[in-house]
Design an enzyme around this catalytic site. Structure first.
Site, PDB file in Angstrom:
ATOM      1  N   LYS A  81       0.664  -1.321  -0.104  1.00  0.00           N
ATOM      2  CA  LYS A  81      -0.159  -0.033   0.003  1.00  0.00           C
ATOM      3  C   LYS A  81       0.863   1.198   0.101  1.00  0.00           C
ATOM      4  CE  LYS A  81      -3.859  -2.342   1.967  1.00  0.00           C
ATOM      5  NZ  LYS A  81      -4.518  -2.745   3.254  1.00  0.00           N
ATOM      6  N   GLN A 138      -5.362  -1.802   9.356  1.00  0.00           N
ATOM      7  CA  GLN A 138      -5.031  -3.065   8.771  1.00  0.00           C
ATOM      8  C   GLN A 138      -5.602  -4.086   9.833  1.00  0.00           C
ATOM      9  OE1 GLN A 138      -3.272  -3.286   5.806  1.00  0.00           O
ATOM     10  NE2 GLN A 138      -4.108  -5.411   5.975  1.00  0.00           N
ATOM     11  N   ASP A 186     -11.213   2.699   3.466  1.00  0.00           N
ATOM     12  CA  ASP A 186     -11.661   1.351   3.143  1.00  0.00           C
ATOM     13  C   ASP A 186     -13.308   1.101   2.953  1.00  0.00           C
ATOM     14  OD1 ASP A 186     -10.022  -0.960   3.166  1.00  0.00           O
ATOM     15  OD2 ASP A 186      -9.761  -1.311   5.211  1.00  0.00           O
TER      16      ASP A 186
END
Length: 288
Positions: free
Chosen positions: A56, A100, A123
């Protein structure tokens, strides 16, 4: 059938999307006076998570997004993480925040996700953004299912009136995926680990999306000839020699000769998920 399925190349499409985003950022940055910013919070030392976070951050650098990542020890408390999120919510340099997953067991992931300012929810998992998806309103979309939709669109898969089966019902993939397919006018069935005769349901699918996390769950006899098969699974398996490799939830070798199109693992949905994360961050940046 002697023919073999066309590969849905998520890696190539994701690279193209990154180039487009980089060009957008270069133009926007002149007006904004700063680059877009993404903060990825990671807790503990899960090697798979560490690899994803590195991916990422590398992708952010390619596009021109500043990283405000923070790595906490596995012993970090709920309060420490909530404090970190609150600080990032107020930070004007940060457009996207992501926790995460998975987190160590003592932490409440849902409570942390709910602390993220919905406009910075890179997200697309905050209840406000999931609610917008349910209502068909614009908003930040969950990255993996959005990546699946973008890949199908790039290969001109017409979903109108198609039978779509989603195997898996997680809030990360299965549920939002089903909603996005409905939004595209597909007729959607959701199946899962408790579904009796999974094969019978899977065989009805013109478009089969599998997101369970079980290697080779879907075999050739569970797939309708000419179906489009999207494998969201990412499973690390070790062969007899002790060598590890990534495989999906679909038994690729047996299904490829039957399907019309299929995603490889790796190189299918994984890169698309990262591309959608970057797109969400740039979208939040643009909205500001």
């Amino acid at each position: 059938m002697s023919s073999t399925a066309q590969l849905l190349d998520g890696k190539a499409l994701a690279n193209g999307l990154q180039t487009e985003l980089m060009q957008q950022v270069q133009v926007l940055q002149v007006h904004m006076g700063r680059p877009p910013g993404l903060a990825v919070l990671m807790v503990g030392d899960n090697p798979a998570s560490a690899a994803y976070v590195r991916n990422k951050e590398r992708a952010c650098a390619n596009v021109g997004i500043a990283s405000f990542g923070q790595h906490f020890p596995a012993t970090a408390t709920q309060a420490e993480l909530e404090q970190a999120i609150a600080t990032l919510n107020r930070d004007d340099r940060v457009d996207g925040i992501l926790v995460q997953l998975p987190l160590p067991d003592h932490l409440d992931a849902v409570a942390l996700l709910n602390q993220i300012e919905p406009s910075k929810d890179a997200d697309g998992l905050h209840p406000v953004n999931l609610g917008r998806l349910v209502r068909g309103e614009p908003g930040l979309r969950s990255c993996t299912p959005a990546g699946v939709m973008r890949l199908l669109e790039a290969y001109k898969v017409n979903l109108k009136g198609q039978q779509a089966v989603v195997i898996g019902r997680s809030i990360l993939v299965g549920k939002p995926q089903a909603l996005m397919l409905l939004e595209a006018d597909a007729t959607v069935t959701i199946a899962h680990s408790r579904t009796p005769d999974l094969g019978a349901i899977a065989r009805t699918a013109d478009v089969l999306v599998v997101a369970v996390g079980r290697p080779a769950l879907i075999t050739a006899e569970m797939v309708k000839p000419g179906a489009i098969v999207v494998d969201v699974g990412m499973n690390r398996v070790t062969d007899a020699t002790g060598k590890a490799r990534l495989v999906g939830d679909v038994d690729f070798a047996s299904v490829q000769p039957i399907a019309k199109m299929i995603t490889p693992v790796p190189g299918g949905i994984g890169p698309m998920t990262v591309a959608m994360l970057l797109q969400n961050t740039v979208l939040s940046y643009r909205e500001r």
